[in-house]
Each structure stands twice: as C-alpha cells, then as structure tokens.
Design a protein around this motif. Structure first.
Motif, mmCIF file in Angstrom:
data_model
loop_
_atom_site.group_PDB
_atom_site.id
_atom_site.type_symbol
_atom_site.label_atom_id
_atom_site.label_comp_id
_atom_site.label_asym_id
_atom_site.label_seq_id
_atom_site.Cartn_x
_atom_site.Cartn_y
_atom_site.Cartn_z
ATOM 1 N N ARG A 133 0.841 -1.209 0.000
ATOM 2 C CA ARG A 133 0.000 0.000 0.000
ATOM 3 C C ARG A 133 0.869 1.250 0.000
ATOM 4 O O ARG A 133 0.549 2.234 -0.661
ATOM 5 C CB ARG A 133 -0.923 -0.004 1.214
ATOM 6 N N LEU A 134 1.973 1.219 0.743
ATOM 7 C CA LEU A 134 2.890 2.346 0.766
ATOM 8 C C LEU A 134 3.468 2.599 -0.620
ATOM 9 O O LEU A 134 3.545 3.749 -1.070
ATOM 10 C CB LEU A 134 4.006 2.066 1.773
ATOM 11 N N ARG A 135 3.839 1.538 -1.310
ATOM 12 C CA ARG A 135 4.386 1.680 -2.665
ATOM 13 C C ARG A 135 3.364 2.288 -3.609
ATOM 14 O O ARG A 135 3.664 3.236 -4.353
ATOM 15 C CB ARG A 135 4.834 0.322 -3.210
ATOM 16 N N ALA A 136 2.133 1.773 -3.570
ATOM 17 C CA ALA A 136 1.093 2.270 -4.471
ATOM 18 C C ALA A 136 0.760 3.727 -4.174
ATOM 19 O O ALA A 136 0.617 4.544 -5.101
ATOM 20 C CB ALA A 136 -0.160 1.400 -4.353
ATOM 21 N N THR A 137 0.655 4.076 -2.908
ATOM 22 C CA THR A 137 0.354 5.453 -2.537
ATOM 23 C C THR A 137 1.499 6.381 -2.925
ATOM 24 O O THR A 137 1.274 7.510 -3.366
ATOM 25 C CB THR A 137 0.069 5.557 -1.025
ATOM 26 N N SER A 138 2.727 5.917 -2.792
ATOM 27 C CA SER A 138 3.889 6.722 -3.183
ATOM 28 C C SER A 138 3.884 6.989 -4.682
ATOM 29 O O SER A 138 4.201 8.098 -5.124
ATOM 30 C CB SER A 138 5.190 6.028 -2.784
ATOM 31 N N LEU A 146 3.618 10.666 -6.316
ATOM 32 C CA LEU A 146 4.614 11.122 -7.284
ATOM 33 C C LEU A 146 3.948 11.609 -8.563
ATOM 34 O O LEU A 146 4.336 12.645 -9.127
ATOM 35 C CB LEU A 146 5.603 9.991 -7.584
ATOM 36 N N ALA A 147 2.920 10.906 -9.020
ATOM 37 C CA ALA A 147 2.206 11.325 -10.223
ATOM 38 C C ALA A 147 1.522 12.673 -10.007
ATOM 39 O O ALA A 147 1.568 13.555 -10.878
ATOM 40 C CB ALA A 147 1.178 10.270 -10.618
ATOM 41 N N VAL A 148 0.905 12.857 -8.856
ATOM 42 C CA VAL A 148 0.242 14.137 -8.556
ATOM 43 C C VAL A 148 1.267 15.260 -8.482
ATOM 44 O O VAL A 148 1.054 16.352 -9.023
ATOM 45 C CB VAL A 148 -0.572 14.036 -7.246
ATOM 46 N N MET A 149 2.391 15.017 -7.836
ATOM 47 C CA MET A 149 3.413 16.058 -7.715
ATOM 48 C C MET A 149 4.016 16.420 -9.073
ATOM 49 O O MET A 149 4.373 17.568 -9.304
ATOM 50 C CB MET A 149 4.508 15.613 -6.742
ATOM 51 N N ARG A 150 4.119 15.445 -9.970
ATOM 52 C CA ARG A 150 4.671 15.737 -11.294
ATOM 53 C C ARG A 150 3.671 16.496 -12.167
ATOM 54 O O ARG A 150 4.040 17.413 -12.881
ATOM 55 C CB ARG A 150 5.061 14.437 -11.994
ATOM 56 N N LEU A 151 2.407 16.074 -12.132
ATOM 57 C CA LEU A 151 1.409 16.645 -13.033
ATOM 58 C C LEU A 151 0.802 17.947 -12.513
ATOM 59 O O LEU A 151 0.500 18.839 -13.293
ATOM 60 C CB LEU A 151 0.308 15.615 -13.310
ATOM 61 N N CYS A 152 0.571 18.012 -11.215
ATOM 62 C CA CYS A 152 -0.072 19.191 -10.614
ATOM 63 C C CYS A 152 0.656 19.582 -9.334
ATOM 64 O O CYS A 152 0.156 19.322 -8.233
ATOM 65 C CB CYS A 152 -1.536 18.910 -10.319
ATOM 66 N N THR A 194 -0.388 16.586 0.522
ATOM 67 C CA THR A 194 -0.399 16.416 1.980
ATOM 68 C C THR A 194 -1.183 15.167 2.368
ATOM 69 O O THR A 194 -0.752 14.399 3.243
ATOM 70 C CB THR A 194 -1.000 17.654 2.663
ATOM 71 N N GLU A 195 -2.317 14.959 1.719
ATOM 72 C CA GLU A 195 -3.122 13.766 2.012
ATOM 73 C C GLU A 195 -2.360 12.484 1.662
ATOM 74 O O GLU A 195 -2.360 11.520 2.432
ATOM 75 C CB GLU A 195 -4.446 13.822 1.255
ATOM 76 N N LEU A 221 0.897 12.137 1.562
ATOM 77 C CA LEU A 221 1.986 11.982 2.523
ATOM 78 C C LEU A 221 1.475 11.456 3.862
ATOM 79 O O LEU A 221 2.138 10.648 4.509
ATOM 80 C CB LEU A 221 2.729 13.305 2.702
ATOM 81 N N ASN A 222 0.291 11.899 4.272
ATOM 82 C CA ASN A 222 -0.306 11.368 5.500
ATOM 83 C C ASN A 222 -0.611 9.875 5.364
ATOM 84 O O ASN A 222 -0.395 9.092 6.295
ATOM 85 C CB ASN A 222 -1.571 12.139 5.856
ATOM 86 N N GLN A 223 -1.124 9.470 4.199
ATOM 87 C CA GLN A 223 -1.404 8.049 3.969
ATOM 88 C C GLN A 223 -0.117 7.237 3.968
ATOM 89 O O GLN A 223 -0.069 6.122 4.512
ATOM 90 C CB GLN A 223 -2.146 7.867 2.648
ATOM 91 N N ILE A 224 0.923 7.787 3.343
ATOM 92 C CA ILE A 224 2.215 7.089 3.302
ATOM 93 C C ILE A 224 2.745 6.885 4.724
ATOM 94 O O ILE A 224 3.198 5.791 5.077
ATOM 95 C CB ILE A 224 3.218 7.878 2.436
ATOM 96 N N MET A 225 2.664 7.923 5.548
ATOM 97 C CA MET A 225 3.122 7.788 6.934
ATOM 98 C C MET A 225 2.282 6.777 7.704
ATOM 99 O O MET A 225 2.809 6.012 8.511
ATOM 100 C CB MET A 225 3.091 9.149 7.639
ATOM 101 N N ASP A 226 0.972 6.764 7.448
ATOM 102 C CA ASP A 226 0.096 5.795 8.123
ATOM 103 C C ASP A 226 0.495 4.367 7.758
ATOM 104 O O ASP A 226 0.592 3.502 8.631
ATOM 105 C CB ASP A 226 -1.362 6.058 7.751
#
Length: 92
Positions: free
Chosen positions: A39-44, A48-54, A62-63, A65-70
């Motif tokens: 799940r961490l890999r998929a969320t990452s 990454l796609a969101v940060m690249r595109l938008c 932020t959301e 990153l919160n999921q990744i930390m969870d």
C-alpha cells in the motif's frame, strides 16, 4: 564399540523427535508487513504522479503523505510485533 545406538547416544532419539512446542504465530505479522508496504508503494506512486502533473495541489500531496506515513507506521508496528515474537523463541 559395543551396544546399540540408543545405548551409546541416548540423546539422539530426543533430538530426532519433532518438537511438541506450538508454531509461533508469525504469518499474520508477515502478511501485515507485506500488505502495508505494498500500500505504501502504491500510494507513493500516486503521490509522485500528482506532484509531477499538478505541483500546485498541495492539499492532495499532503493527504498522500499522511497516507504514506500511516502505512509506514502500521508496517513498523507489525514488524515490531514480529520481532517480539521471534525474540521470545516461543517462551511467551
């Protein structure tokens, strides 16, 4: 040397018998670690796609990153539980 194997090596029989101790319950923790890391890999990848595109969507980033930390905290907790089980060596 005379005598039977059992007379010469009395501990050999005990060593060859299977252990009567119950198996340690490690599989649920191993499975939980794998699930959370996947799940961490998929969320990452999504983050990454969101940060690249938008890159201006800071709330979405932020959301993610919160999921990744969870996922990381849950995987770490499962790993700690697995380490505690393995360190006791069945002597709970």
């Amino acid at each position: 040397m005379t005598g039977t194997v059992h007379e010469l090596f009395p501990d050999a029989v005990a060593a060859s018998e299977p252990s009567t101790a119950p198996p340690l319950p490690v599989m649920p923790h191993v499975a939980e670690i794998i699930i959370q890391l996947e799940r961490l890999r998929a969320t990452s990848e999504q983050a990454l796609a969101v940060m690249r595109l938008c890159p201006t969507l800071t709330s979405a980033t932020t959301e993610f990153l919160n999921q990744i930390m969870d996922h990381w905290v849950r995987a770490s907790g499962a790993n700690d539980a697995l380490a505690a089980i393995l360190s006791c060596k069945g002597q709970a």
